[in-house]
Write a protein that holds these residues in place. Structure first.
Motif, mmCIF file in Angstrom:
data_model
loop_
_atom_site.group_PDB
_atom_site.id
_atom_site.type_symbol
_atom_site.label_atom_id
_atom_site.label_comp_id
_atom_site.label_asym_id
_atom_site.label_seq_id
_atom_site.Cartn_x
_atom_site.Cartn_y
_atom_site.Cartn_z
ATOM 1 N N SER A 1 -9.478 3.141 -3.489
ATOM 2 C CA SER A 1 -9.208 3.448 -4.890
ATOM 3 C C SER A 1 -9.791 2.413 -5.847
ATOM 4 N N MET A 2 -9.960 1.145 -5.405
ATOM 5 C CA MET A 2 -10.582 0.151 -6.290
ATOM 6 C C MET A 2 -12.070 0.417 -6.447
ATOM 7 N N ARG A 3 -12.710 0.802 -5.367
ATOM 8 C CA ARG A 3 -14.128 1.173 -5.448
ATOM 9 C C ARG A 3 -14.289 2.410 -6.338
ATOM 10 N N LEU A 4 -13.384 3.372 -6.176
ATOM 11 C CA LEU A 4 -13.411 4.570 -7.011
ATOM 12 C C LEU A 4 -13.143 4.214 -8.473
ATOM 13 N N TYR A 5 -12.212 3.299 -8.700
ATOM 14 C CA TYR A 5 -11.877 2.852 -10.054
ATOM 15 C C TYR A 5 -13.126 2.320 -10.764
ATOM 16 N N SER B 1 1.941 -1.498 -5.513
ATOM 17 C CA SER B 1 2.465 -2.115 -4.298
ATOM 18 C C SER B 1 1.831 -3.487 -4.147
ATOM 19 N N MET B 2 2.486 -4.351 -3.360
ATOM 20 C CA MET B 2 1.904 -5.664 -3.058
ATOM 21 C C MET B 2 1.056 -5.604 -1.794
ATOM 22 N N ARG B 3 1.139 -4.462 -1.104
ATOM 23 C CA ARG B 3 0.403 -4.319 0.152
ATOM 24 C C ARG B 3 -0.749 -3.342 -0.038
ATOM 25 N N ASN B 4 -1.455 -3.055 1.042
ATOM 26 C CA ASN B 4 -2.596 -2.141 0.967
ATOM 27 C C ASN B 4 -2.244 -0.740 1.458
ATOM 28 N N ASP B 5 -0.956 -0.399 1.450
ATOM 29 C CA ASP B 5 -0.539 0.913 1.958
ATOM 30 C C ASP B 5 -1.097 2.062 1.130
ATOM 31 N N PHE B 6 -1.425 1.801 -0.130
ATOM 32 C CA PHE B 6 -1.844 2.884 -1.029
ATOM 33 C C PHE B 6 -3.280 2.703 -1.513
ATOM 34 N N HIS B 7 -4.116 2.179 -0.631
ATOM 35 C CA HIS B 7 -5.510 1.916 -1.013
ATOM 36 C C HIS B 7 -6.268 3.202 -1.287
ATOM 37 N N GLY C 1 -5.616 5.107 -12.346
ATOM 38 C CA GLY C 1 -4.691 4.069 -11.912
ATOM 39 C C GLY C 1 -4.821 3.884 -10.414
ATOM 40 N N PRO C 2 -5.519 2.851 -9.934
ATOM 41 C CA PRO C 2 -5.688 2.667 -8.490
ATOM 42 C C PRO C 2 -4.358 2.360 -7.809
ATOM 43 N N GLY C 3 -4.189 2.840 -6.576
ATOM 44 C CA GLY C 3 -2.936 2.674 -5.856
ATOM 45 C C GLY C 3 -2.530 1.237 -5.643
ATOM 46 N N TYR C 4 -3.471 0.317 -5.704
ATOM 47 C CA TYR C 4 -3.172 -1.104 -5.512
ATOM 48 C C TYR C 4 -2.167 -1.622 -6.552
ATOM 49 N N MET C 5 -2.097 -0.984 -7.709
ATOM 50 C CA MET C 5 -1.209 -1.467 -8.769
ATOM 51 C C MET C 5 0.264 -1.210 -8.465
#
Length: 509
Positions: free
Chosen positions: A452-456, A473-479, A467-471
């Protein structure tokens, strides 16, 4: 907040009459003010029209309300006792004593294409740092005039800001110099009364004296967390969670432990119970209604169980109910606060999502922590700006807030349906979405290979924000997850942006 059913020994209409009279005595309904119609009260309290008619008749006999032909029922002006409360006749006082000794009164005093996501494993407490990513996203929306699919804010064009500004300008002209002391914590008395009335009209039993007005729900959340926990403490949060919750934890130097959260039913209560059994947790932060980003509405059974779990562990629960008015169903949802008998739920809300984002007026119902929250409010920001408080109070008193909300809910419901349909049309196989029950955001699961950050970054280059999933959570579960905002009117530009986004996802997948 609908009251629990009364015992069979007390007629339902007497129970309803007692609740309405209590609201009048607390000042929720002022002398001469119209109370909800029989039909509306029937819907709000979940009782028959006959029950409401009997309750109103009883209130008339007690001298609490009066009927005015062709107009409805109004609070009757009554003499004031020496202690400042409404004076009662001897018959009413005797009735009140009987009610206080009744089983019902004793019971009340005692405490009276949807996304099937797998629960994420719970992790150890961790420090939080998501604020930089969120700030970068918000700056991109403003600086680059991008399509605001990543915005956390509703479209301001949907709000009656001109009318509210008229009230604000009139207030400013009337009061060339405002007395700051007038609106020291807990806030403007008339606004507090209007907030309490909103709850009362939906069947909630809220004491105006508990309300503390804040600078938006964000301040209410921060003050509530500061009142119940200290730096270094561990706070349980949903996963994914709204990043304002993580910001509050980060700001106060605390640690967060994420608890898996289902897109239909909310935080996994079994998982939370296991966390509480093995770790010392200072507080729990949740959004039971239309959670950002998942959009679910927590079932009543889960609300009750979460409050019972909090009571068993003496655990403060901070409830962010900022989307409470933006429901798609026929009735306003219940909240944790309704089931709180020990003052453990710190309920936070605001007008920012439903009436005016620019005025930043929120409030807290902090339960047993009310004195501490009020003190912290004074120490942190002294007051909430006065003119916005009075302007919103005037709007609530004189204008059609309910009519505005009905239009807003219809619009959001249709926008949610349209955006889900467009995602199904433009995005590749393997894409799934939640089915929001309220609010204005949609959570989208992309094929696992999509970051999602690359897509962002790729979308931003095309003038589109997400809104990338990284925002969340503190983990990478929603990348490979993103959040999209559907509050803005559907235009050719919006449709083109979603089509471009789908093409980017397809290439990455």
């Amino acid at each position: 907040m609908t009251a629990p059913p009364a015992p069979a020994t007390v007629p339902r209409y007497e129970h309803l009459a007692d609740d309405i009279e209590a609201a009048v005595r607390r000042g929720v309904f002022a002398a001469g003010e119209r109370i909800p119609s029989v039909r509306r009260a029937s819907v709000q309290h979940g009782v028959s029209i006959k029950t409401v008619v009997h309750a109103y008749a009883l209130l008339e006999s007690r001298g609490v309300i009066e009927s005015r032909p062709q107009s409805g029922f109004f609070v009757k002006a009554r003499p004031v006792a020496r202690d400042g409360s409404l004076a009662r006749t001897g018959e009413e006082a005797a009735h009140g004593a009987a009610q206080r000794s009744s089983p019902a009164a004793k019971g009340r005093r005692a405490g009276a294409h949807k996304m099937p996501m797998e629960p994420a494993p719970n992790a150890a407490p961790a420090p939080v740092d998501v604020s930089r990513l969120v700030l970068s996203t918000l700056r991109s929306i403003v600086a680059q005039d991008a399509v605001p699919l990543g915005s956390p804010y509703p479209d301001p064009a949907l709000f009656p800001w001109r009318r509210i500004n008229q009230y604000a300008n009139a207030i400013a002209r009337r009061h060339a110099s405002w007395n700051l002391i007038d609106d020291l914590p807990p806030g403007n008395p008339e606004l507090i009364r209007q907030i309490a009335r909103r709850y009362a009209e939906s069947g909630a039993d809220v004491d105006p004296d508990e309300i503390v007005v804040t600078v938006g729900a964000t301040e209410a959340i921060n003050l509530s967390l500061q009142a119940v926990a200290k730096p270094g403490d561990t706070v349980a949060v949903e996963s994914p969670t709204y990043y304002a919750m993580l910001h509050a934890i980060e700001r106060l130097g605390m640690r967060a432990i994420e608890v898996s959260t289902h897109p239909d039913t909310g935080i996994d209560l079994d998982a939370l119970e296991r966390v509480l059994a093995r770790k010392k947790v200072a507080a729990c932060m949740v959004m039971p209604n239309f959670q950002n980003p998942l959009g679910f509405r927590m079932p009543e059974a889960n609300l009750r169980r979460l409050v019972a779990l909090a009571e068993a562990h003496d655990l403060p629960v901070i409830e962010n109910d900022v989307y409470q008015e933006l429901y798609f169903g026929p009735t306003r949802p219940l909240s944790l606060k309704q089931f709180d008998t020990r003052g453990l739920v710190l309920h936070c809300a605001s007008f920012s999502k439903s009436l005016s984002a620019s005025y930043r007026i929120g409030w807290a119902l902090p339960g047993r922590y009310r004195a501490q929250v009020e003190k912290l409010k004074f120490l942190n920001t002294l007051t909430t700006p006065s003119v916005p408080q009075v302007a919103l109070a005037d709007y609530l008193r004189h204008d059609g807030y309910d009519r505005h909300l009905r239009r807003l809910r219809r619009f959001y419901r249709e926008q949610a349906r349209l955006m889900r349909a467009m995602i199904e049309r433009f995005f590749p196989s393997g894409t799934r979405t939640t089915d929001p029950q309220g609010g204005y955001v949609l959570w989208v699961e992309l094929p696992p290979r999509v970051d999602s950050m690359r897509l962002y970054r790729a979308a931003l280059a095309q003038g589109i924000t997400i809104g990338p999933g990284y925002m969340f959570s503190m983990r990478n579960d929603f990348h490979h997850y993103i959040r999209l905002n559907y509050s803005y009117p559907w235009t050719a530009q919006t449709e083109a942006a979603l089509k471009t986004l789908g093409e980017l996802v397809a290439r990455m997948a």
